[in-house]
Motif scaffolding. Structure first.
Motif, PDB file in Angstrom:
ATOM      1  N   LEU A   1       0.852  -1.251   0.159  1.00  9.64           N
ATOM      2  CA  LEU A   1      -0.308   0.012  -0.355  1.00  9.64           C
ATOM      3  C   LEU A   1       0.743   1.690   0.053  1.00  9.64           C
ATOM      4  CD1 LEU A   1      -2.538  -2.004   2.925  1.00  9.64           C
ATOM      5  CD2 LEU A   1      -3.537  -1.416   0.038  1.00  9.64           C
ATOM      6  N   THR A   2       2.412   0.780   0.886  1.00 13.75           N
ATOM      7  CA  THR A   2       3.232   2.362   0.722  1.00 13.75           C
ATOM      8  C   THR A   2       3.510   2.239  -0.506  1.00 13.75           C
ATOM      9  OG1 THR A   2       4.372   1.267   2.105  1.00 13.75           O
ATOM     10  CG2 THR A   2       2.973   2.861   3.133  1.00 13.75           C
ATOM     11  N   ILE A   3       3.371   1.449  -1.305  1.00  9.69           N
ATOM     12  CA  ILE A   3       4.217   1.326  -2.637  1.00  9.69           C
ATOM     13  C   ILE A   3       2.860   1.800  -3.425  1.00  9.69           C
ATOM     14  CG2 ILE A   3       5.114   0.149  -5.001  1.00  9.69           C
ATOM     15  CD1 ILE A   3       6.131  -2.035  -2.380  1.00  9.69           C
ATOM     16  N   VAL A   4       2.091   1.764  -3.431  1.00  9.53           N
ATOM     17  CA  VAL A   4       0.583   1.959  -4.306  1.00  9.53           C
ATOM     18  C   VAL A   4       0.160   3.795  -4.093  1.00  9.53           C
ATOM     19  CG1 VAL A   4      -0.697   1.568  -5.589  1.00  9.53           C
ATOM     20  CG2 VAL A   4       0.227  -0.199  -5.520  1.00  9.53           C
ATOM     21  N   TYR A   5       0.214   3.619  -3.314  1.00 14.83           N
ATOM     22  CA  TYR A   5      -0.823   5.102  -2.733  1.00 14.83           C
ATOM     23  C   TYR A   5      -0.089   6.387  -3.747  1.00 14.83           C
ATOM     24  CZ  TYR A   5      -5.374   4.627  -0.832  1.00 14.83           C
ATOM     25  OH  TYR A   5      -6.867   4.956  -0.120  1.00 14.83           O
ATOM     26  N   PRO A   6       1.454   6.990  -3.287  1.00 10.66           N
ATOM     27  CA  PRO A   6       1.719   7.836  -3.238  1.00 10.66           C
ATOM     28  C   PRO A   6       1.454   8.020  -5.568  1.00 10.66           C
ATOM     29  CG  PRO A   6       3.148   6.523  -2.063  1.00 10.66           C
ATOM     30  CD  PRO A   6       2.060   5.988  -2.750  1.00 10.66           C
ATOM     31  N   ALA A   7       1.720   6.492  -6.114  1.00  6.40           N
ATOM     32  CA  ALA A   7       1.765   6.481  -7.267  1.00  6.40           C
ATOM     33  C   ALA A   7      -0.190   7.127  -7.670  1.00  6.40           C
ATOM     34  CB  ALA A   7       2.530   5.061  -7.818  1.00  6.40           C
ATOM     35  N   TRP A   8      -0.875   6.427  -7.203  1.00 10.21           N
ATOM     36  CA  TRP A   8      -2.042   6.725  -7.062  1.00 10.21           C
ATOM     37  C   TRP A   8      -2.488   8.191  -7.257  1.00 10.21           C
ATOM     38  CZ3 TRP A   8      -6.200   7.493  -4.026  1.00 10.21           C
ATOM     39  CH2 TRP A   8      -7.958   7.603  -5.085  1.00 10.21           C
ATOM     40  N   MET A   9      -2.652   8.800  -6.030  1.00 10.55           N
ATOM     41  CA  MET A   9      -2.388   9.553  -5.770  1.00 10.55           C
ATOM     42  C   MET A   9      -2.248  10.583  -7.316  1.00 10.55           C
ATOM     43  SD  MET A   9      -2.363  10.980  -1.884  1.00 10.55           S
ATOM     44  CE  MET A   9      -1.283  10.239  -1.392  1.00 10.55           C
ATOM     45  N   ARG A  10      -1.163  10.173  -7.599  1.00  9.95           N
ATOM     46  CA  ARG A  10      -0.551  11.511  -8.890  1.00  9.95           C
ATOM     47  C   ARG A  10      -0.856  11.086 -10.324  1.00  9.95           C
ATOM     48  NH1 ARG A  10       5.108   9.981  -5.961  1.00  9.95           N
ATOM     49  NH2 ARG A  10       5.433  12.392  -5.082  1.00  9.95           N
ATOM     50  N   HIS A  11      -0.664   9.541 -10.349  1.00 12.98           N
ATOM     51  CA  HIS A  11      -1.689   9.357 -11.382  1.00 12.98           C
ATOM     52  C   HIS A  11      -3.226  10.491 -11.297  1.00 12.98           C
ATOM     53  CE1 HIS A  11      -2.732   7.860 -14.559  1.00 12.98           C
ATOM     54  NE2 HIS A  11      -3.665   6.552 -14.304  1.00 12.98           N
ATOM     55  N   PHE A  12      -4.114  10.073 -10.305  1.00 12.33           N
ATOM     56  CA  PHE A  12      -4.774  10.678 -10.539  1.00 12.33           C
ATOM     57  C   PHE A  12      -5.042  11.690  -9.708  1.00 12.33           C
ATOM     58  CE2 PHE A  12      -6.607   5.676 -10.494  1.00 12.33           C
ATOM     59  CZ  PHE A  12      -6.508   6.259 -12.006  1.00 12.33           C
ATOM     60  N   LYS A  13      -4.637  12.527  -9.692  1.00  5.61           N
ATOM     61  CA  LYS A  13      -4.761  13.998  -8.812  1.00  5.61           C
ATOM     62  C   LYS A  13      -5.543  14.705  -9.522  1.00  5.61           C
ATOM     63  CE  LYS A  13      -1.472  16.011  -9.872  1.00  5.61           C
ATOM     64  NZ  LYS A  13       0.073  16.319 -10.650  1.00  5.61           N
ATOM     65  N   ASP A  14      -5.493  14.768 -11.326  1.00  2.00           N
ATOM     66  CA  ASP A  14      -6.834  15.301 -11.891  1.00  2.00           C
ATOM     67  C   ASP A  14      -7.900  15.232 -11.162  1.00  2.00           C
ATOM     68  OD1 ASP A  14      -4.170  17.149 -12.562  1.00  2.00           O
ATOM     69  OD2 ASP A  14      -4.362  15.865 -14.680  1.00  2.00           O
ATOM     70  N   ARG A  15      -8.167  14.450 -11.018  1.00  3.71           N
ATOM     71  CA  ARG A  15      -9.846  13.806 -10.801  1.00  3.71           C
ATOM     72  C   ARG A  15      -9.539  14.459  -9.507  1.00  3.71           C
ATOM     73  NH1 ARG A  15     -11.238   8.099 -12.794  1.00  3.71           N
ATOM     74  NH2 ARG A  15      -9.461   7.918 -14.041  1.00  3.71           N
ATOM     75  N   ILE A  16      -9.493  14.324  -8.460  1.00  2.00           N
ATOM     76  CA  ILE A  16      -9.379  14.148  -7.332  1.00  2.00           C
ATOM     77  C   ILE A  16      -8.408  15.128  -6.419  1.00  2.00           C
ATOM     78  CG2 ILE A  16     -10.072  12.186  -6.584  1.00  2.00           C
ATOM     79  CD1 ILE A  16      -7.607  10.873  -5.491  1.00  2.00           C
ATOM     80  N   ALA A  17      -8.290  16.695  -7.130  1.00  2.00           N
ATOM     81  CA  ALA A  17      -6.970  16.903  -6.459  1.00  2.00           C
ATOM     82  C   ALA A  17      -7.811  17.796  -5.344  1.00  2.00           C
ATOM     83  CB  ALA A  17      -6.929  18.134  -7.692  1.00  2.00           C
TER      84      ALA A  17
END
Ligand code: NZQ
Ligand code: ZN
Length: 379
Positions: free
Chosen positions: A284-300
Protein backbone atom coordinates in the motif's frame (compact mmCIF):
# COMPACT_ATOMS: atom_id res chain seq x y z
CA UNK A 1 -24.62 11.85 2.82
CA UNK A 2 -25.38 8.40 1.37
CA UNK A 3 -27.84 6.00 3.04
CA UNK A 4 -26.12 3.34 5.11
CA UNK A 5 -26.73 0.29 7.29
CA UNK A 6 -24.53 -0.14 10.36
CA UNK A 7 -24.05 -3.69 11.60
CA UNK A 8 -21.22 -4.97 13.76
CA UNK A 9 -21.85 -7.95 16.04
CA UNK A 10 -18.24 -8.49 17.27
CA UNK A 11 -17.70 -8.52 21.03
CA UNK A 12 -14.33 -6.83 21.44
CA UNK A 13 -12.25 -7.59 24.55
CA UNK A 14 -9.47 -5.01 24.76
CA UNK A 15 -6.65 -4.50 27.24
CA UNK A 16 -4.03 -5.98 29.54
CA UNK A 17 -4.53 -9.62 30.55
CA UNK A 18 -7.82 -9.69 28.69
CA UNK A 19 -7.19 -13.32 27.71
CA UNK A 20 -8.12 -14.49 31.21
CA UNK A 21 -11.68 -15.12 29.97
CA UNK A 22 -10.71 -16.80 26.67
CA UNK A 23 -11.39 -20.38 27.83
CA UNK A 24 -14.76 -19.60 29.38
CA UNK A 25 -15.76 -17.65 26.27
CA UNK A 26 -14.89 -20.60 24.00
CA UNK A 27 -16.93 -22.88 26.26
CA UNK A 28 -20.05 -20.88 25.36
CA UNK A 29 -19.83 -22.43 21.88
CA UNK A 30 -19.01 -26.02 22.81
CA UNK A 31 -16.21 -28.31 23.83
CA UNK A 32 -14.34 -29.05 20.60
CA UNK A 33 -12.01 -26.35 19.31
CA UNK A 34 -10.03 -26.00 16.07
CA UNK A 35 -6.96 -23.92 17.01
CA UNK A 36 -5.60 -22.15 13.90
CA UNK A 37 -2.28 -20.31 13.90
CA UNK A 38 0.60 -19.26 11.67
CA UNK A 39 4.23 -20.11 11.12
CA UNK A 40 5.36 -20.14 14.73
CA UNK A 41 5.34 -16.67 16.33
CA UNK A 42 2.72 -17.90 18.82
CA UNK A 43 5.01 -20.73 19.93
CA UNK A 44 8.05 -18.46 20.17
CA UNK A 45 6.22 -15.93 22.33
CA UNK A 46 4.84 -18.57 24.70
CA UNK A 47 1.25 -17.67 23.80
CA UNK A 48 0.57 -21.15 22.42
CA UNK A 49 1.48 -22.82 25.72
CA UNK A 50 -0.57 -20.33 27.73
CA UNK A 51 -3.65 -20.91 25.61
CA UNK A 52 -3.32 -24.71 25.58
CA UNK A 53 -2.98 -24.72 29.39
CA UNK A 54 -6.10 -22.55 29.69
CA UNK A 55 -8.13 -24.75 27.32
CA UNK A 56 -6.99 -27.95 29.09
CA UNK A 57 -8.02 -26.53 32.44
CA UNK A 58 -11.49 -25.92 30.99
CA UNK A 59 -11.66 -29.52 29.73
CA UNK A 60 -11.78 -28.34 26.11
CA UNK A 61 -10.73 -30.79 23.36
CA UNK A 62 -8.30 -29.20 20.90
CA UNK A 63 -7.31 -30.08 17.35
CA UNK A 64 -5.12 -27.72 15.44
CA UNK A 65 -4.03 -26.42 12.05
CA UNK A 66 -0.77 -24.49 11.88
CA UNK A 67 1.44 -23.00 9.19
CA UNK A 68 -0.93 -20.36 7.79
CA UNK A 69 1.26 -18.18 5.57
CA UNK A 70 1.41 -14.42 5.47
CA UNK A 71 -0.68 -13.55 2.37
CA UNK A 72 -2.63 -16.77 3.06
CA UNK A 73 -3.48 -19.35 0.43
CA UNK A 74 -6.63 -21.34 -0.31
CA UNK A 75 -4.84 -24.72 0.03
CA UNK A 76 -4.37 -24.10 3.77
CA UNK A 77 -7.98 -22.99 4.14
CA UNK A 78 -9.27 -26.19 2.52
CA UNK A 79 -6.90 -28.46 4.45
CA UNK A 80 -7.85 -26.80 7.76
CA UNK A 81 -11.55 -27.17 6.93
CA UNK A 82 -11.00 -30.93 6.56
CA UNK A 83 -9.43 -31.08 10.03
CA UNK A 84 -12.36 -29.09 11.45
CA UNK A 85 -14.95 -31.28 9.71
CA UNK A 86 -13.32 -34.58 10.70
CA UNK A 87 -13.15 -33.48 14.32
CA UNK A 88 -16.67 -32.09 14.28
CA UNK A 89 -15.52 -28.86 15.90
CA UNK A 90 -17.89 -26.47 17.64
CA UNK A 91 -15.76 -23.34 17.37
CA UNK A 92 -12.59 -22.01 15.70
CA UNK A 93 -9.93 -20.29 17.77
CA UNK A 94 -7.85 -18.09 15.43
CA UNK A 95 -4.63 -16.80 16.99
CA UNK A 96 -2.43 -14.50 14.94
CA UNK A 97 -2.49 -11.59 12.51
CA UNK A 98 -4.77 -10.88 9.58
CA UNK A 99 -3.64 -13.92 7.63
CA UNK A 100 -4.68 -16.38 10.35
CA UNK A 101 -7.96 -14.64 11.17
CA UNK A 102 -8.90 -14.16 7.50
CA UNK A 103 -8.17 -17.82 6.78
CA UNK A 104 -10.26 -18.84 9.78
CA UNK A 105 -13.23 -16.89 8.45
CA UNK A 106 -13.22 -18.93 5.24
CA UNK A 107 -12.45 -22.15 7.12
CA UNK A 108 -15.54 -21.46 9.28
CA UNK A 109 -17.79 -21.25 6.21
CA UNK A 110 -16.09 -24.21 4.47
CA UNK A 111 -16.39 -26.74 7.33
CA UNK A 112 -20.19 -27.14 6.90
CA UNK A 113 -19.99 -27.62 3.10
CA UNK A 114 -18.31 -30.09 0.74
CA UNK A 115 -16.72 -27.66 -1.74
CA UNK A 116 -13.50 -25.65 -1.68
CA UNK A 117 -13.49 -22.41 0.28
CA UNK A 118 -12.55 -20.70 -2.98
CA UNK A 119 -16.17 -21.02 -4.16
CA UNK A 120 -17.08 -18.23 -1.75
CA UNK A 121 -14.78 -15.89 -3.67
CA UNK A 122 -16.54 -16.67 -6.92
CA UNK A 123 -20.14 -16.06 -5.93
CA UNK A 124 -21.24 -18.95 -3.69
CA UNK A 125 -23.12 -17.63 -0.65
CA UNK A 126 -22.31 -18.78 2.88
CA UNK A 127 -25.40 -20.05 4.71
CA UNK A 128 -23.72 -21.58 7.71
CA UNK A 129 -20.44 -21.02 9.53
CA UNK A 130 -18.71 -22.37 12.61
CA UNK A 131 -18.32 -19.57 15.19
CA UNK A 132 -14.91 -17.89 15.39
CA UNK A 133 -13.14 -16.55 18.44
CA UNK A 134 -10.04 -14.52 17.51
CA UNK A 135 -6.94 -13.54 19.45
CA UNK A 136 -5.15 -10.80 17.53
CA UNK A 137 -1.34 -10.62 17.73
CA UNK A 138 -0.62 -7.94 15.09
CA UNK A 139 -2.28 -4.52 14.77
CA UNK A 140 -2.95 -3.79 11.11
CA UNK A 141 -5.86 -5.16 9.12
CA UNK A 142 -8.94 -4.57 11.28
CA UNK A 143 -10.05 -8.14 10.51
CA UNK A 144 -10.79 -8.62 14.22
CA UNK A 145 -13.86 -6.40 13.94
CA UNK A 146 -15.03 -6.90 10.36
CA UNK A 147 -16.36 -9.78 8.24
CA UNK A 148 -13.74 -9.61 5.47
CA UNK A 149 -11.17 -12.21 4.43
CA UNK A 150 -8.52 -11.91 1.72
CA UNK A 151 -7.00 -15.12 0.34
CA UNK A 152 -4.75 -15.98 -2.62
CA UNK A 153 -5.28 -18.71 -5.18
CA UNK A 154 -1.97 -19.07 -7.00
CA UNK A 155 -3.28 -21.76 -9.33
CA UNK A 156 -5.79 -19.21 -10.67
CA UNK A 157 -3.51 -16.18 -10.24
CA UNK A 158 -5.94 -14.33 -7.97
CA UNK A 159 -5.99 -12.62 -4.59
CA UNK A 160 -9.59 -11.91 -3.67
CA UNK A 161 -11.79 -10.74 -0.83
CA UNK A 162 -14.96 -12.23 0.65
CA UNK A 163 -17.21 -11.15 3.48
CA UNK A 164 -20.60 -12.19 4.81
CA UNK A 165 -22.61 -11.40 7.95
CA UNK A 166 -21.63 -14.94 9.06
CA UNK A 167 -17.88 -14.30 8.95
CA UNK A 168 -17.57 -11.72 11.70
CA UNK A 169 -15.69 -13.19 14.67
CA UNK A 170 -18.06 -13.71 17.60
CA UNK A 171 -15.40 -12.44 20.00
CA UNK A 172 -12.03 -10.82 19.41
CA UNK A 173 -9.43 -10.58 22.17
CA UNK A 174 -6.94 -7.74 21.84
CA UNK A 175 -4.18 -7.55 24.43
CA UNK A 176 -1.66 -4.97 23.16
CA UNK A 177 1.06 -6.81 25.12
CA UNK A 178 0.74 -9.65 22.58
CA UNK A 179 1.98 -7.26 19.88
CA UNK A 180 5.21 -6.36 21.73
CA UNK A 181 7.06 -9.08 19.80
CA UNK A 182 6.02 -7.86 16.32
CA UNK A 183 9.25 -6.89 14.52
CA UNK A 184 9.89 -3.34 13.38
CA UNK A 185 9.06 -3.92 9.71
CA UNK A 186 5.65 -5.51 10.32
CA UNK A 187 4.89 -2.91 12.99
CA UNK A 188 5.47 -0.21 10.35
CA UNK A 189 3.43 -2.09 7.72
CA UNK A 190 0.57 -2.33 10.22
CA UNK A 191 0.62 1.42 10.84
CA UNK A 192 0.64 2.02 7.08
CA UNK A 193 -2.22 -0.44 6.55
CA UNK A 194 -4.48 1.23 9.08
CA UNK A 195 -3.75 4.63 7.52
CA UNK A 196 -4.50 3.21 4.07
CA UNK A 197 -7.86 1.87 5.28
CA UNK A 198 -8.77 5.39 6.35
CA UNK A 199 -7.65 6.77 2.98
CA UNK A 200 -9.77 4.20 1.12
CA UNK A 201 -12.80 5.48 3.03
CA UNK A 202 -11.79 9.11 2.43
CA UNK A 203 -11.63 8.60 -1.34
CA UNK A 204 -14.95 6.75 -1.46
CA UNK A 205 -18.40 8.08 -2.37
CA UNK A 206 -20.44 10.15 0.07
CA UNK A 207 -20.31 13.59 1.59
CA UNK A 208 -20.09 12.64 5.25
CA UNK A 209 -18.28 15.21 7.33
CA UNK A 210 -18.55 13.23 10.56
CA UNK A 211 -17.04 10.05 9.05
CA UNK A 212 -14.35 12.29 7.49
CA UNK A 213 -13.53 13.49 11.00
CA UNK A 214 -13.25 9.86 12.16
CA UNK A 215 -10.78 9.30 9.30
CA UNK A 216 -8.66 12.33 10.17
CA UNK A 217 -8.64 11.50 13.90
CA UNK A 218 -7.58 7.89 13.35
CA UNK A 219 -4.83 8.83 10.88
CA UNK A 220 -3.56 11.61 13.16
CA UNK A 221 -3.40 9.14 16.06
CA UNK A 222 -1.34 6.77 13.89
CA UNK A 223 0.88 9.60 12.60
CA UNK A 224 1.60 10.71 16.16
CA UNK A 225 2.10 7.40 17.95
CA UNK A 226 3.32 5.28 15.03
CA UNK A 227 6.74 6.98 14.80
CA UNK A 228 7.03 6.98 18.61
CA UNK A 229 6.35 3.24 18.68
CA UNK A 230 8.89 2.53 15.95
CA UNK A 231 11.70 3.90 18.11
CA UNK A 232 10.38 2.20 21.25
CA UNK A 233 8.94 -1.14 20.15
CA UNK A 234 8.55 -2.40 23.73
CA UNK A 235 6.32 0.49 24.77
CA UNK A 236 2.96 -0.94 25.86
CA UNK A 237 1.17 2.41 25.74
CA UNK A 238 2.14 3.06 22.12
CA UNK A 239 1.25 -0.53 21.15
CA UNK A 240 -2.16 0.03 22.76
CA UNK A 241 -2.79 3.24 20.84
CA UNK A 242 -1.88 1.67 17.49
CA UNK A 243 -3.93 -1.46 18.17
CA UNK A 244 -7.02 0.58 19.03
CA UNK A 245 -6.53 2.80 15.94
CA UNK A 246 -6.13 -0.20 13.63
CA UNK A 247 -9.38 -1.75 14.83
CA UNK A 248 -11.31 1.51 14.42
CA UNK A 249 -9.87 2.07 10.92
CA UNK A 250 -11.80 -0.84 9.40
CA UNK A 251 -14.78 -1.71 11.57
CA UNK A 252 -17.37 0.16 9.51
CA UNK A 253 -17.24 3.49 11.35
CA UNK A 254 -15.29 5.41 8.69
CA UNK A 255 -17.77 4.21 6.06
CA UNK A 256 -20.95 5.56 7.68
CA UNK A 257 -22.55 7.96 5.22
CA UNK A 258 -20.68 6.57 2.22
CA UNK A 259 -22.03 4.16 -0.37
CA UNK A 260 -18.55 2.74 -0.98
CA UNK A 261 -14.91 3.26 -0.14
CA UNK A 262 -12.51 3.39 -3.06
CA UNK A 263 -10.22 0.34 -2.50
CA UNK A 264 -8.43 0.80 -5.85
CA UNK A 265 -5.05 0.99 -4.08
CA UNK A 266 -5.78 -2.20 -2.14
CA UNK A 267 -6.89 -3.86 -5.33
CA UNK A 268 -3.57 -2.96 -7.05
CA UNK A 269 -1.53 -3.72 -3.91
CA UNK A 270 -2.93 -7.25 -3.82
CA UNK A 271 -1.29 -7.86 -7.20
CA UNK A 272 2.15 -7.11 -5.73
CA UNK A 273 1.47 -9.48 -2.82
CA UNK A 274 0.20 -12.15 -5.19
CA UNK A 275 3.13 -11.96 -7.61
CA UNK A 276 6.05 -11.08 -5.33
CA UNK A 277 4.75 -11.88 -1.81
CA UNK A 278 5.04 -8.22 -0.85
CA UNK A 279 3.74 -7.76 2.73
CA UNK A 280 0.28 -6.19 2.57
CA UNK A 281 1.11 -2.87 4.29
CA UNK A 282 4.21 -2.43 2.12
CA UNK A 283 2.16 -2.96 -1.04
CA UNK A 284 0.00 0.00 0.00
CA UNK A 285 2.84 2.44 0.70
CA UNK A 286 4.19 1.54 -2.75
CA UNK A 287 0.89 2.08 -4.58
CA UNK A 288 -0.69 5.02 -2.68
CA UNK A 289 1.70 7.82 -3.73
CA UNK A 290 1.66 6.56 -7.34
CA UNK A 291 -2.15 6.31 -7.34
CA UNK A 292 -2.60 9.84 -5.98
CA UNK A 293 -0.13 11.22 -8.56
CA UNK A 294 -1.84 9.42 -11.41
CA UNK A 295 -5.40 10.41 -10.46
CA UNK A 296 -4.49 13.85 -9.09
CA UNK A 297 -6.49 15.80 -11.64
CA UNK A 298 -9.67 13.87 -10.88
CA UNK A 299 -9.44 14.17 -7.09
CA UNK A 300 -7.20 17.21 -6.51
CA UNK A 301 -9.49 18.88 -3.96
CA UNK A 302 -9.89 15.73 -1.93
CA UNK A 303 -6.12 15.08 -1.84
CA UNK A 304 -5.43 18.70 -0.88
CA UNK A 305 -8.07 18.59 1.88
CA UNK A 306 -6.62 15.34 3.24
CA UNK A 307 -3.07 16.73 3.33
CA UNK A 308 -4.14 20.07 4.80
CA UNK A 309 -6.12 18.45 7.59
CA UNK A 310 -3.46 15.86 8.42
CA UNK A 311 -0.56 18.30 8.48
CA UNK A 312 -2.50 21.26 9.92
CA UNK A 313 -1.52 23.74 7.21
CA UNK A 314 -2.91 24.66 3.79
CA UNK A 315 -1.37 22.32 1.21
CA UNK A 316 -1.95 21.76 -2.50
CA UNK A 317 -2.59 18.26 -3.84
CA UNK A 318 1.04 18.01 -5.00
CA UNK A 319 2.38 19.09 -1.64
CA UNK A 320 0.03 16.68 0.14
CA UNK A 321 1.24 13.74 -1.93
CA UNK A 322 4.88 14.54 -1.18
CA UNK A 323 4.16 14.91 2.56
CA UNK A 324 2.27 11.59 2.71
CA UNK A 325 4.99 9.81 0.74
CA UNK A 326 7.67 11.30 3.00
CA UNK A 327 5.73 10.11 6.03
CA UNK A 328 5.57 6.55 4.68
CA UNK A 329 9.34 6.69 4.04
CA UNK A 330 9.93 7.95 7.58
CA UNK A 331 8.24 4.78 8.85
CA UNK A 332 10.82 2.79 6.90
CA UNK A 333 8.21 1.61 4.39
CA UNK A 334 8.98 1.20 0.67
CA UNK A 335 7.43 3.71 -1.75
CA UNK A 336 8.68 1.98 -4.90
CA UNK A 337 8.77 -1.73 -5.70
CA UNK A 338 12.52 -1.30 -6.27
CA UNK A 339 12.88 -0.30 -2.58
CA UNK A 340 12.21 -3.99 -1.81
CA UNK A 341 14.88 -4.99 -4.36
CA UNK A 342 12.16 -6.33 -6.64
CA UNK A 343 13.27 -5.30 -10.11
CA UNK A 344 13.58 -6.59 -13.66
CA UNK A 345 11.03 -6.72 -16.43
CA UNK A 346 7.96 -6.41 -14.23
CA UNK A 347 5.62 -4.26 -16.32
CA UNK A 348 4.09 -7.09 -18.31
CA UNK A 349 3.35 -9.58 -15.49
CA UNK A 350 1.94 -6.83 -13.26
CA UNK A 351 -0.20 -5.42 -16.07
CA UNK A 352 -1.53 -8.85 -17.03
CA UNK A 353 -2.36 -9.73 -13.45
CA UNK A 354 -4.15 -6.40 -12.99
CA UNK A 355 -6.27 -7.16 -16.05
CA UNK A 356 -6.90 -10.74 -14.89
CA UNK A 357 -7.89 -9.61 -11.38
CA UNK A 358 -9.98 -6.69 -12.74
CA UNK A 359 -8.17 -4.20 -10.50
CA UNK A 360 -10.42 -1.21 -9.86
CA UNK A 361 -11.67 1.34 -7.38
CA UNK A 362 -15.27 1.81 -6.27
CA UNK A 363 -15.11 5.56 -6.87
CA UNK A 364 -12.02 6.37 -8.94
CA UNK A 365 -12.56 3.97 -11.80
CA UNK A 366 -9.53 2.58 -13.64
CA UNK A 367 -9.06 1.60 -17.26
CA UNK A 368 -6.25 -0.49 -18.73
CA UNK A 369 -4.36 2.65 -19.77
CA UNK A 370 -4.42 3.74 -16.13
CA UNK A 371 -2.74 0.44 -15.15
CA UNK A 372 0.24 1.14 -17.42
CA UNK A 373 0.79 4.64 -16.04
CA UNK A 374 0.30 3.52 -12.46
CA UNK A 375 2.83 0.71 -12.82
CA UNK A 376 5.35 3.17 -14.27
CA UNK A 377 4.92 5.38 -11.21
CA UNK A 378 5.55 2.69 -8.59
CA UNK A 379 8.24 0.45 -10.10
O1 NZQ B 1 2.99 -16.69 10.89
P1 NZQ B 1 3.50 -16.17 12.19
O2 NZQ B 1 4.64 -16.97 12.70
O3 NZQ B 1 2.44 -15.97 13.20
O4 NZQ B 1 4.20 -14.74 11.88
C1 NZQ B 1 3.50 -13.58 11.45
C2 NZQ B 1 3.80 -13.22 9.99
O5 NZQ B 1 5.08 -13.64 9.63
C3 NZQ B 1 4.05 -12.39 12.18
N1 NZQ B 1 3.41 -12.12 13.49
C4 NZQ B 1 2.10 -12.01 13.77
N2 NZQ B 1 1.95 -11.69 15.07
C5 NZQ B 1 3.19 -11.61 15.61
C6 NZQ B 1 4.13 -11.90 14.60
N3 NZQ B 1 5.46 -11.90 14.84
C7 NZQ B 1 5.87 -11.64 16.09
N4 NZQ B 1 5.01 -11.36 17.11
C8 NZQ B 1 3.68 -11.34 16.91
N5 NZQ B 1 2.86 -11.02 17.93
O6 NZQ B 1 3.78 -11.28 11.33
C9 NZQ B 1 3.81 -11.71 9.98
C10 NZQ B 1 2.66 -11.11 9.23
O7 NZQ B 1 1.44 -11.64 9.68
P2 NZQ B 1 0.10 -11.46 8.83
O8 NZQ B 1 -1.02 -12.06 9.59
O9 NZQ B 1 0.34 -11.92 7.44
O10 NZQ B 1 -0.02 -9.85 8.76
P3 NZQ B 1 -1.28 -8.91 8.71
O11 NZQ B 1 -1.99 -8.87 9.99
O12 NZQ B 1 -0.79 -7.64 8.15
O13 NZQ B 1 -2.28 -9.63 7.66
C11 NZQ B 1 -2.09 -9.51 6.27
C12 NZQ B 1 -3.20 -10.17 5.51
O14 NZQ B 1 -4.46 -9.56 5.81
C13 NZQ B 1 -5.12 -9.14 4.59
C14 NZQ B 1 -3.95 -8.84 3.69
O15 NZQ B 1 -4.32 -8.80 2.33
C15 NZQ B 1 -3.01 -9.99 4.01
O16 NZQ B 1 -3.36 -11.16 3.29
N6 NZQ B 1 -6.05 -8.03 4.86
C16 NZQ B 1 -7.18 -8.31 5.51
C17 NZQ B 1 -8.17 -7.36 5.72
C18 NZQ B 1 -9.41 -7.67 6.41
N7 NZQ B 1 -9.68 -8.91 6.75
O17 NZQ B 1 -10.22 -6.78 6.68
C19 NZQ B 1 -8.05 -5.98 5.22
C20 NZQ B 1 -6.66 -5.64 4.81
O18 NZQ B 1 -6.72 -4.54 3.93
C21 NZQ B 1 -5.89 -6.75 4.20
O19 NZQ B 1 -6.20 -6.92 2.83
ZN1 ZN C 1 -5.26 -3.19 4.10
Amino acid sequence: MENFIAYNPVTLHFGKNILSTLGTTLKEYGNRVLFVYGKGSVKKSGLYDRIIADLKSQGIEVCEYSGIKSNPVIEDVDAAAVVGRENNVDVILAVGGGSVIDSSKIISATIPVEHSGWNFFTGTKAFKAVPIVAVLTLAATGTEMNPFAVVSNHALGQKSAFGSPLTFPKHSFLDPALTLTVPRDYTAYGIADLIAHCFEAWFGIGDTTLADRFVISIVKEAMKYGPMLLVDLQNYEFREKIMFAATMALNGMTMYGRSTGDWGVHSAGHILSLLYDVPHGASLTIVYPAWMRHFKDRIADRIAQLGSELFDEPLTADQSIVRIETFFKSLGCPVRLADLNIAGDLRKPIFESMVHNKVNGGNVRMLEEDYSELIGLFL
